[in-house]
Motif scaffolding. Structure first.
Motif, PDB file in Angstrom:
ATOM      1  N   TYR A 240      -2.708  -4.307  -4.568  1.00 17.73           N
ATOM      2  CA  TYR A 240      -2.105  -3.022  -4.237  1.00 17.73           C
ATOM      3  C   TYR A 240      -3.198  -2.018  -3.905  1.00 17.73           C
ATOM      4  N   MET A 241      -2.925  -1.201  -2.900  1.00 17.25           N
ATOM      5  CA  MET A 241      -3.989  -0.270  -2.505  1.00 17.25           C
ATOM      6  C   MET A 241      -3.456   1.093  -2.103  1.00 17.25           C
ATOM      7  N   VAL A 242      -4.365   2.047  -2.176  1.00 20.85           N
ATOM      8  CA  VAL A 242      -4.090   3.394  -1.693  1.00 20.85           C
ATOM      9  C   VAL A 242      -4.701   3.467  -0.295  1.00 20.85           C
TER      10      VAL A 242
ATOM     11  N   GLY B 267       0.822  -1.204   0.000  1.00 19.31           N
ATOM     12  CA  GLY B 267       0.000   0.000   0.000  1.00 19.31           C
ATOM     13  C   GLY B 267       0.855   1.252   0.000  1.00 19.31           C
ATOM     14  N   ILE B 268       0.222   2.323  -0.433  1.00 17.33           N
ATOM     15  CA  ILE B 268       0.905   3.625  -0.428  1.00 17.33           C
ATOM     16  C   ILE B 268      -0.068   4.690   0.049  1.00 17.33           C
TER      17      ILE B 268
ATOM     18  N   VAL C 254      -3.995   6.892  -7.375  1.00 12.01           N
ATOM     19  CA  VAL C 254      -4.396   5.798  -8.271  1.00 12.01           C
ATOM     20  C   VAL C 254      -3.884   6.078  -9.690  1.00 12.01           C
ATOM     21  N   ALA C 255      -4.052   7.317 -10.142  1.00 14.34           N
ATOM     22  CA  ALA C 255      -3.591   7.677 -11.486  1.00 14.34           C
ATOM     23  C   ALA C 255      -2.084   7.464 -11.618  1.00 14.34           C
ATOM     24  N   GLN C 256      -1.344   7.802 -10.568  1.00 17.69           N
ATOM     25  CA  GLN C 256       0.112   7.610 -10.625  1.00 17.69           C
ATOM     26  C   GLN C 256       0.478   6.126 -10.646  1.00 17.69           C
ATOM     27  N   LEU C 257      -0.260   5.327  -9.898  1.00 17.89           N
ATOM     28  CA  LEU C 257       0.044   3.884  -9.901  1.00 17.89           C
ATOM     29  C   LEU C 257      -0.198   3.297 -11.291  1.00 17.89           C
TER      30      LEU C 257
END
Ligand code: TYM
Length: 332
Positions: A38-40, A7-8, A63-66
């Protein structure tokens, strides 16, 4: 396939180079070999005060960056933590298994709370690592790809998984950290004694991926090195130069040994100029792709809806088992 989860936090807006090289880059690679989740982590974000509108837009931005970094919703499960209520539910159970002193020994908590007064340090910040434990255990993750600063939180996860399994019978996979030695700690460009982080003492040491490329080039060119002139990898004696070599090596796919050879007899300025160009060539298309995803909120929402659905299927199963083991009366 072994499973990975990571996660980030969405709080900083732009990801920085440490986030990308230490973690997100590995997430992208692991999609092909692992069952990847993977999660925000927006629940973690509110352990320090957030402006609601900013949190919402930064969550989308994360999310857009991932996606821009290369996560592919066809090959991984990408979701937002608060969309899966089981995280908070399992965290409660884990809170009741964690010692007060044990939680108090978490170094990130100690660092963060030391910078605030005890009344502005929330109980949420104190139990932050326990929520992270729940994140990982819910998915029965085998490995957790993170930077070195998260090692202690993964250790706590292992301890609590073993404690729960020992007390109630086998329930959770005991996860291992997945930390690449070379990129475990990307250093601040102005102060190579500390890791790159959003709370850096000067913004000049922090490379944000969404910064204006010209500003990024300038930061790289003014990176602190040392008073020698040899371009040599030696993290102890030459942390600044070694950090630049690491970044260059990963972004270009050239080994550090080959870089050392090609810079033999050259000055630090040559390495910095080349790295500035490599950084800009990396960050420019990254920034453009991020904007494209932001400009298409419907696609983004549908990716997150599918991600949450896939995540919930796994999380609900683990939570149900946990509740049964603990002795909660099943709801009829
Ligand atoms: P966060 O959002 O602070 O950072 C995201 C990832 O970036 C890594 N990282 C670095 N790696 C190398 N060098 C650096 N200078 C550097 N700075 C940051 C972090 O190690 C991290 O992997 N607690 C986590 C989020 C989290 C989580 C989880 C992670 C919540 N639940 C479950 C794994 C599994 C955090 O604050 O990351």
């Amino acid at each position: 396939r072994p499973r990975v989860l990571s996660g980030i936090q969405p709080t900083a807006g732009s990801f920085h180079l440490g986030n990308y090289l230490g973690a997100v880059r590995q997430w992208v690679a692991l999609q092909d070999t692992h069952d990847a989740f993977y999660m925000v982590v927006d629940l973690h974000a509110i352990t320090i005060p957030q402006d609601p509108a900013a949190l919402r837009s930064n969550t989308r931005l994360a999310v857009a960056q991932l996606l821009a970094a290369g996560l592919d919703p066809e090959r991984c499960t990408l979701f937002v933590q608060s969309h899966v209520p089981e995280h908070a539910q399992l965290a409660w159970v884990m809170n009741c298994l964690t010692g007060f002193g044990e939680a108090g020994r978490m170094t990130q908590f100690k660092d963060k709370s030391a910078k605030q007064g005890s009344d502005s340090t929330t109980v949420g910040l104190f139990t932050y690592p326990v929520l992270q434990v729940a994140d990982i255990l819910l998915y029965q993750a085998d490995q957790v790809p993170v930077g070195g600063d998260q090692r202690q939180h993964v250790e706590l996860t292992r301890d609590l998984a073993e404690r729960f399994n020992g007390r109630f019978g086998h329930t959770f996979t005991v996860p291992a950290p997945y930390i690449l030695k070379e990129t475990a700690k990307i250093l601040d460009l102005q102060d190579p004694a500390v890791k790159m982080s959003k709370s850096a003492s000067t913004p000049k040491g922090l490379v944000n991926l969404l910064d204006d490329p010209k500003a990024t080039a300038k930061k790289v060119k003014s990176a602190v090195t040392d008073t020698e002139t040899v371009i040599r990898y030696d993290p102890e004696a030459k942390p600044g130069v070694s950090n630049l070599l690491t970044i260059m090596s990963v972004l270009t796919g050239t080994s550090v040994a080959d870089l050392e050879k090609s810079y033999e007899g050259k000055m630090y300025g040559a390495l910095k100029t080349d790295l500035a160009e490599v950084m800009v060539d990396f960050a420019t298309p990254f920034k453009d792709r991020t904007q494209e995803y932001l400009d298409d909120p419907e696609t983004l929402d549908s990716i997150l809806a599918k991600g949450a659905e896939k995540a919930r299927a796994v999380a609900a199963e683990t939570l149900a088992q946990t509740y049964a083991k603990v002795g909660f009366l099943p709801a009829k």
